[in-house]
Design a protein around this motif. Structure first.
Motif, PDB file in Angstrom:
ATOM      1  N   LEU A 143       0.836  -1.200   0.000  1.00  0.00           N
ATOM      2  CA  LEU A 143       0.000   0.000   0.000  1.00  0.00           C
ATOM      3  C   LEU A 143       0.873   1.252   0.000  1.00  0.00           C
ATOM      4  N   VAL A 144       1.941   1.233   0.783  1.00  0.00           N
ATOM      5  CA  VAL A 144       2.873   2.370   0.811  1.00  0.00           C
ATOM      6  C   VAL A 144       3.476   2.579  -0.575  1.00  0.00           C
ATOM      7  N   TYR A 145       3.895   1.500  -1.237  1.00  0.00           N
ATOM      8  CA  TYR A 145       4.466   1.619  -2.584  1.00  0.00           C
ATOM      9  C   TYR A 145       3.455   2.198  -3.563  1.00  0.00           C
ATOM     10  N   LEU A 146       2.212   1.765  -3.481  1.00  0.00           N
ATOM     11  CA  LEU A 146       1.177   2.268  -4.385  1.00  0.00           C
ATOM     12  C   LEU A 146       0.933   3.761  -4.164  1.00  0.00           C
ATOM     13  N   LEU A 147       0.857   4.171  -2.913  1.00  0.00           N
ATOM     14  CA  LEU A 147       0.662   5.590  -2.604  1.00  0.00           C
ATOM     15  C   LEU A 147       1.855   6.420  -3.079  1.00  0.00           C
ATOM     16  N   ASN A 148       3.054   5.887  -2.928  1.00  0.00           N
ATOM     17  CA  ASN A 148       4.253   6.576  -3.403  1.00  0.00           C
ATOM     18  C   ASN A 148       4.241   6.680  -4.928  1.00  0.00           C
ATOM     19  N   ASP A 149       3.876   5.592  -5.595  1.00  0.00           N
ATOM     20  CA  ASP A 149       3.783   5.617  -7.062  1.00  0.00           C
ATOM     21  C   ASP A 149       2.789   6.673  -7.524  1.00  0.00           C
ATOM     22  N   ASN A 150       1.716   6.816  -6.792  1.00  0.00           N
ATOM     23  CA  ASN A 150       0.693   7.796  -7.149  1.00  0.00           C
ATOM     24  C   ASN A 150       1.285   9.205  -7.182  1.00  0.00           C
ATOM     25  N   VAL A 151       2.169   9.488  -6.259  1.00  0.00           N
ATOM     26  CA  VAL A 151       2.835  10.789  -6.224  1.00  0.00           C
ATOM     27  C   VAL A 151       3.856  10.893  -7.363  1.00  0.00           C
ATOM     28  N   GLU A 152       4.693   9.887  -7.488  1.00  0.00           N
ATOM     29  CA  GLU A 152       5.806   9.956  -8.441  1.00  0.00           C
ATOM     30  C   GLU A 152       5.356  10.019  -9.899  1.00  0.00           C
ATOM     31  N   VAL A 153       4.306   9.310 -10.256  1.00  0.00           N
ATOM     32  CA  VAL A 153       3.890   9.336 -11.667  1.00  0.00           C
ATOM     33  C   VAL A 153       3.328  10.685 -12.065  1.00  0.00           C
ATOM     34  N   ILE A 154       2.768  11.396 -11.118  1.00  0.00           N
ATOM     35  CA  ILE A 154       2.222  12.731 -11.431  1.00  0.00           C
ATOM     36  C   ILE A 154       3.307  13.785 -11.420  1.00  0.00           C
ATOM     37  N   THR A 155       4.248  13.695 -10.494  1.00  0.00           N
ATOM     38  CA  THR A 155       5.268  14.728 -10.356  1.00  0.00           C
ATOM     39  C   THR A 155       6.474  14.518 -11.270  1.00  0.00           C
ATOM     40  N   ALA A 156       6.619  13.327 -11.850  1.00  0.00           N
ATOM     41  CA  ALA A 156       7.740  13.085 -12.761  1.00  0.00           C
ATOM     42  C   ALA A 156       7.542  13.915 -14.032  1.00  0.00           C
ATOM     43  N   PRO A 157       8.637  14.418 -14.597  1.00  0.00           N
ATOM     44  CA  PRO A 157       8.504  15.164 -15.842  1.00  0.00           C
ATOM     45  C   PRO A 157       7.878  14.273 -16.929  1.00  0.00           C
ATOM     46  N   PRO A 158       6.921  14.801 -17.663  1.00  0.00           N
ATOM     47  CA  PRO A 158       6.285  13.988 -18.689  1.00  0.00           C
ATOM     48  C   PRO A 158       7.278  13.652 -19.804  1.00  0.00           C
ATOM     49  N   GLN A 159       7.094  12.484 -20.379  1.00  0.00           N
ATOM     50  CA  GLN A 159       7.977  12.010 -21.448  1.00  0.00           C
ATOM     51  C   GLN A 159       7.196  11.983 -22.755  1.00  0.00           C
ATOM     52  N   PRO A 160       7.872  12.303 -23.868  1.00  0.00           N
ATOM     53  CA  PRO A 160       7.164  12.216 -25.144  1.00  0.00           C
ATOM     54  C   PRO A 160       6.786  10.779 -25.446  1.00  0.00           C
ATOM     55  N   GLU A 161       5.671  10.598 -26.145  1.00  0.00           N
ATOM     56  CA  GLU A 161       5.221   9.249 -26.478  1.00  0.00           C
ATOM     57  C   GLU A 161       6.153   8.654 -27.523  1.00  0.00           C
ATOM     58  N   VAL A 162       6.317   7.366 -27.439  1.00  0.00           N
ATOM     59  CA  VAL A 162       7.212   6.676 -28.361  1.00  0.00           C
ATOM     60  C   VAL A 162       6.450   5.965 -29.439  1.00  0.00           C
TER      61      VAL A 162
END
Length: 162
Positions: A143-162
């Motif tokens: 659960l901690v990992y999932l909550l952390n992922d929720n933060v990281e995927v939003i705050t990570a710089p967006p990447q162009p689609e491949v």
């Protein structure tokens, strides 16, 4: 030889008659599509990050303090409140997915938010239904990992689609 010479002459004439701007444009590097825009500053996504961070801190505190190991913890008020907040967060993640889907943007984030919205209730349930302290700790860590992922995927710089 005549054929080879006439091809060479035709090529030379073609090059002389061509627009030099076309040749110059062809020599330039290809245009790069602009980088995707981050959603991290938009109110819905800021709220998701804030709530995820708060819930992650709460869950980590339960693990550190040993509160999660106490009999009846999952039947208590703190866990009941947490479940309500986690379900609301899952709904917000789905809302974020739908917003991105409607915009037709950011395929990865859109899919990840949907996955988190579907996984959140399962992870909460795993903590709740664990029959041993060890199982509950594993479920809590997930659960901690999932909550952390929720933060990281939003705050990570967006990447162009491949």
């Amino acid at each position: 030889m005549r054929f080879a010479m006439s091809c060479g002459v035709a090529l030379a004439v073609s090059l002389l008659l061509s627009d030099p701007k076309v040749a110059l444009a062809a020599a330039q590097p290809p245009a790069v599509a602009s980088a995707p825009v981050s959603v991290a500053g938009e109110p819905l996504f800021v709220d998701i990050v804030t709530r995820s961070t708060t819930l992650k801190t709460m869950v980590e505190g339960w693990g550190t303090s040993g509160l999660i190991d106490q009999d009846g913890f999952v039947n208590g008020a703190a866990f009941a409140d947490f479940k309500v907040q986690a379900n609301a967060l899952a709904e917000m993640d789905m809302q974020g997915h739908l917003v991105l889907k409607e915009r037709g943007t950011d395929g990865d984030l859109k899919c990840i938010l949907r996955g988190i919205s579907e996984d959140m209730p399962k992870k909460v349930s795993a903590v709740e239904t664990a029959t041993t302290t060890a199982e509950r700790r594993v479920a809590l860590d997930e659960l901690v990992y999932l909550l952390n992922d929720n933060v990281e995927v939003i705050t990570a710089p967006p990447q162009p689609e491949v």
